[in-house]
Motif scaffolding. Structure first.
Motif, PDB file in Angstrom:
ATOM      1  N   SER A 255      15.971  -0.348  -0.273  1.00 11.39           N
ATOM      2  CA  SER A 255      15.476   0.583  -0.446  1.00 11.39           C
ATOM      3  C   SER A 255      15.075   1.549   0.325  1.00 11.39           C
ATOM      4  O   SER A 255      14.942   1.289   2.014  1.00 11.39           O
ATOM      5  CB  SER A 255      14.015   0.116  -1.442  1.00 11.39           C
ATOM      6  OG  SER A 255      12.727  -0.304  -0.370  1.00 11.39           O
ATOM      7  N   ILE A 256      14.420   2.970   0.475  1.00 14.98           N
ATOM      8  CA  ILE A 256      14.025   3.239   2.031  1.00 14.98           C
ATOM      9  C   ILE A 256      12.851   3.023   2.196  1.00 14.98           C
ATOM     10  O   ILE A 256      12.554   3.294   3.197  1.00 14.98           O
ATOM     11  CB  ILE A 256      13.799   5.335   1.625  1.00 14.98           C
ATOM     12  CG1 ILE A 256      15.342   5.155   1.249  1.00 14.98           C
ATOM     13  CG2 ILE A 256      13.175   5.979   2.378  1.00 14.98           C
ATOM     14  CD1 ILE A 256      15.372   7.247   0.768  1.00 14.98           C
ATOM     15  N   SER A 257      12.012   2.344   1.412  1.00 13.72           N
ATOM     16  CA  SER A 257      10.789   1.567   1.946  1.00 13.72           C
ATOM     17  C   SER A 257      11.121   0.850   2.324  1.00 13.72           C
ATOM     18  O   SER A 257      10.715   0.429   3.941  1.00 13.72           O
ATOM     19  CB  SER A 257       9.763   1.377   0.671  1.00 13.72           C
ATOM     20  OG  SER A 257       9.787   2.202   0.133  1.00 13.72           O
TER      21      SER A 257
ATOM     22  N   LEU B 178      18.318   7.848   6.457  1.00  5.57           N
ATOM     23  CA  LEU B 178      17.815   6.927   5.118  1.00  5.57           C
ATOM     24  C   LEU B 178      18.288   7.062   3.954  1.00  5.57           C
ATOM     25  O   LEU B 178      18.288   5.538   3.739  1.00  5.57           O
ATOM     26  CB  LEU B 178      16.646   7.311   5.165  1.00  5.57           C
ATOM     27  CG  LEU B 178      15.701   6.529   6.604  1.00  5.57           C
ATOM     28  CD1 LEU B 178      14.240   6.935   6.279  1.00  5.57           C
ATOM     29  CD2 LEU B 178      15.652   5.065   6.407  1.00  5.57           C
ATOM     30  N   LYS B 179      18.618   7.435   3.257  1.00  7.32           N
ATOM     31  CA  LYS B 179      19.007   8.076   1.933  1.00  7.32           C
ATOM     32  C   LYS B 179      20.709   7.567   1.939  1.00  7.32           C
ATOM     33  O   LYS B 179      21.288   6.462   0.959  1.00  7.32           O
ATOM     34  CB  LYS B 179      19.349   8.707   1.170  1.00  7.32           C
ATOM     35  CG  LYS B 179      17.968   9.678   0.763  1.00  7.32           C
ATOM     36  CD  LYS B 179      18.000  10.745  -0.146  1.00  7.32           C
ATOM     37  CE  LYS B 179      19.026  11.423  -0.927  1.00  7.32           C
ATOM     38  NZ  LYS B 179      19.178  12.311  -0.966  1.00  7.32           N
ATOM     39  N   ILE B 180      21.178   7.276   3.001  1.00  2.32           N
ATOM     40  CA  ILE B 180      22.660   7.274   3.038  1.00  2.32           C
ATOM     41  C   ILE B 180      23.205   5.768   3.598  1.00  2.32           C
ATOM     42  O   ILE B 180      23.711   5.408   2.890  1.00  2.32           O
ATOM     43  CB  ILE B 180      24.104   7.725   4.282  1.00  2.32           C
ATOM     44  CG1 ILE B 180      23.527   9.666   3.573  1.00  2.32           C
ATOM     45  CG2 ILE B 180      24.468   7.342   4.987  1.00  2.32           C
ATOM     46  CD1 ILE B 180      24.083  10.441   4.484  1.00  2.32           C
ATOM     47  N   LYS B 181      22.262   5.201   4.626  1.00  2.00           N
ATOM     48  CA  LYS B 181      21.981   4.026   4.726  1.00  2.00           C
ATOM     49  C   LYS B 181      21.119   3.123   3.508  1.00  2.00           C
ATOM     50  O   LYS B 181      21.419   2.179   3.746  1.00  2.00           O
ATOM     51  CB  LYS B 181      21.363   4.005   6.299  1.00  2.00           C
ATOM     52  CG  LYS B 181      20.956   1.940   7.330  1.00  2.00           C
ATOM     53  CD  LYS B 181      20.309   2.253   8.818  1.00  2.00           C
ATOM     54  CE  LYS B 181      20.437   0.464   8.195  1.00  2.00           C
ATOM     55  NZ  LYS B 181      19.740   0.476  10.241  1.00  2.00           N
TER      56      LYS B 181
ATOM     57  N   LYS C 241       0.879  -1.064  -0.301  1.00  2.00           N
ATOM     58  CA  LYS C 241       0.130   0.157   0.235  1.00  2.00           C
ATOM     59  C   LYS C 241       0.898   0.947   0.232  1.00  2.00           C
ATOM     60  O   LYS C 241       2.286   1.224   1.174  1.00  2.00           O
ATOM     61  CB  LYS C 241      -0.897  -0.011   0.877  1.00  2.00           C
ATOM     62  CG  LYS C 241      -1.655   0.843   1.276  1.00  2.00           C
ATOM     63  CD  LYS C 241      -2.581   1.072   0.539  1.00  2.00           C
ATOM     64  CE  LYS C 241      -3.679   1.416   0.816  1.00  2.00           C
ATOM     65  NZ  LYS C 241      -4.760   1.547  -0.217  1.00  2.00           N
ATOM     66  N   ARG C 242       0.305   2.378  -1.156  1.00  2.00           N
ATOM     67  CA  ARG C 242       1.449   3.649  -1.277  1.00  2.00           C
ATOM     68  C   ARG C 242       0.666   4.482  -0.057  1.00  2.00           C
ATOM     69  O   ARG C 242      -0.654   4.335  -0.028  1.00  2.00           O
ATOM     70  CB  ARG C 242       1.358   3.952  -2.569  1.00  2.00           C
ATOM     71  CG  ARG C 242       2.091   5.447  -2.858  1.00  2.00           C
ATOM     72  CD  ARG C 242       1.729   5.139  -3.805  1.00  2.00           C
ATOM     73  NE  ARG C 242       2.773   7.117  -3.829  1.00  2.00           N
ATOM     74  CZ  ARG C 242       3.196   7.712  -5.290  1.00  2.00           C
ATOM     75  NH1 ARG C 242       2.843   6.730  -6.362  1.00  2.00           N
ATOM     76  NH2 ARG C 242       4.179   8.550  -5.585  1.00  2.00           N
TER      77      ARG C 242
ATOM     78  N   ALA D 139      10.766  -2.051   7.720  1.00  2.00           N
ATOM     79  CA  ALA D 139      11.159  -2.548   8.870  1.00  2.00           C
ATOM     80  C   ALA D 139      11.810  -2.023   9.982  1.00  2.00           C
ATOM     81  O   ALA D 139      11.397  -2.762  11.450  1.00  2.00           O
ATOM     82  CB  ALA D 139      13.422  -3.000   8.212  1.00  2.00           C
ATOM     83  N   ALA D 140      11.479  -0.557  10.138  1.00  2.00           N
ATOM     84  CA  ALA D 140      11.646  -0.149  11.140  1.00  2.00           C
ATOM     85  C   ALA D 140      10.246   0.036  11.892  1.00  2.00           C
ATOM     86  O   ALA D 140       9.763   0.313  12.828  1.00  2.00           O
ATOM     87  CB  ALA D 140      12.132   1.077  10.897  1.00  2.00           C
ATOM     88  N   VAL D 141       9.409   0.158  10.808  1.00  2.00           N
ATOM     89  CA  VAL D 141       7.506   0.119  11.498  1.00  2.00           C
ATOM     90  C   VAL D 141       7.401  -1.617  12.010  1.00  2.00           C
ATOM     91  O   VAL D 141       6.754  -1.279  13.445  1.00  2.00           O
ATOM     92  CB  VAL D 141       6.883   0.350  10.606  1.00  2.00           C
ATOM     93  CG1 VAL D 141       5.691   0.511  10.409  1.00  2.00           C
ATOM     94  CG2 VAL D 141       7.031   2.612  10.457  1.00  2.00           C
TER      95      VAL D 141
END
Length: 77
Positions: A30-32, A20-23, A6-7, A37-39
């Motif tokens: 991907s950032i998504s 987040l971009k660097i990681k 779901k977007r 994963a964090a959520v």
């Protein structure tokens, strides 16, 4: 079967987005994927906390005053 996706639009602090971009680049994820994963981890931790609360629901309550008295009698304060 592939998981349904779901977007959603989220707004991040600039510094969090940069991190987040660097990681994302360093981990080839991907950032998504990182946000999902964090959520997922946060919700799992909440579920564990709620389970502990349920396990302890029948424990007797101890007031702050009673707790302080116990600490004093045990020589901890």
């Amino acid at each position: 079967m592939e998981a349904m996706v779901k977007r959603a639009t989220i707004y991040l602090d600039e510094s969090l987005h940069k991190a987040l971009k660097i990681k994302s680049i360093e981990t080839s994820r991907s950032i998504s994927d990182l946000v999902n994963a964090a959520v997922r981890d946060a919700l799992s931790e909440d579920a564990e906390d709620l389970a502990v609360f349920e396990d302890r629901v029948n424990e007797p309550l101890l007031s702050y005053d009673e707790f302080l008295k116990r600490l004093k009698s045990d020589g901890l304060i």
